[in-house]
Design a protein around this motif. Sequence first.
Motif: not given
Length: 372
Positions: A69-76, A91-92, A104-106, A122-125
């Motif tokens: 699922k190319p959607q944001v599912q986790g947020l830190i 994480l990477f 994961a995108e920062g 881009r796809p970001t989880h």
Amino acid sequence: MATFSDLGVSKAYIKALKELNIITPTEIQAAVIPTLLGTKTDLIGLAQTGTGKTAAFGLPLLSSIDANKPQVQGLIIAPTRELVQQIQKQLFRFTKYLDEMIFAEGVYGGERITRQIKALTRPTHVVVATPGRLLDLIERGAVDISNVKTLVLDEADEMLSMGFKEDLNRILQHNTSRRNTWLFSATMPEEIKRIVRTYMSADAVRVEVNRNSLVNENISHHFINTSIKDKVNTIVMLLKKRQGKRGIIFCRTKAGTQKLTKQLHSKGFTVGALEGDMQQKERDKVMRAFRNESLQILISTDVSARGIDVNNLSFVLHHQLPEHLEYYTHRSGRTARAGKTGQSIALIIPGEMKKVLDVQRALGIKFSEMTL
């Protein structure tokens, strides 16, 4: 001793951890990983920096992601750019041997927002973010957090003391019903308790590590009796004794930081300063030099040292004791990371001994006098 395998961590992650030389779980990891892998729950973790929190929340968070699922599912959410970059990097590295890619995108201030907006197309989880920049991106419609299943607040007390209270409240109001919230904090001031009451479930799991020692046990605490006019000479003697060793000197004010940096420069020490008005580029330059050890000593205010995580710091020096007790915890916690030992040394002028006794009593630690 429990292993990561005993905690329920899958083989691909264990292989990546091994490469990072993370072999035996720390206390917080052993306490929270099985719970977070096995159940959907809110969690409150009382833990210092340097206890291995990133893997403690990072591994269960990554395990909950559906890579298809190319959607944001986790947020830190973390207080500083440095900490965000560090978490994202970890994480990477954790995902190196997974069969499917988890992205994961920062995102943080101090960098062009247009670049971050483009990256988020881009796809970001998982998004790792500082509060202010995240809010900005949400309001521009550049990031959608409506599908977030897990929200992590790291170093929550630092975020509040840095003035992010409003931003956090606005972020936490989004999609409250469908997510689990994991909050980590070194201290539990009233404001944090309010966030817990407002946004977290009443039966959230609570985990405390080293409850009795608010300050890491591997740190020894010292004071040196000096006077205002002797402070610089005392510091010079201390640094000479510790040649080749790295440390941070804390000053209460920006002006104090600048002045001490000049004084030590003139005595031939390679020191760098971190203070409030610096451009991000300058700050990054100083931090790079400090990390690669071309700079041995860092001089900083409390706020500017937020999120600094550098291994092998052998000492922390307090030009003055801080005004707030939790600052002492944050300051001294910069040394003695990852199982190493370190010293926290306070310069005391006549009339300040009461402060030392206050800190001792409140934090349950013992200071010994150091003479030069």
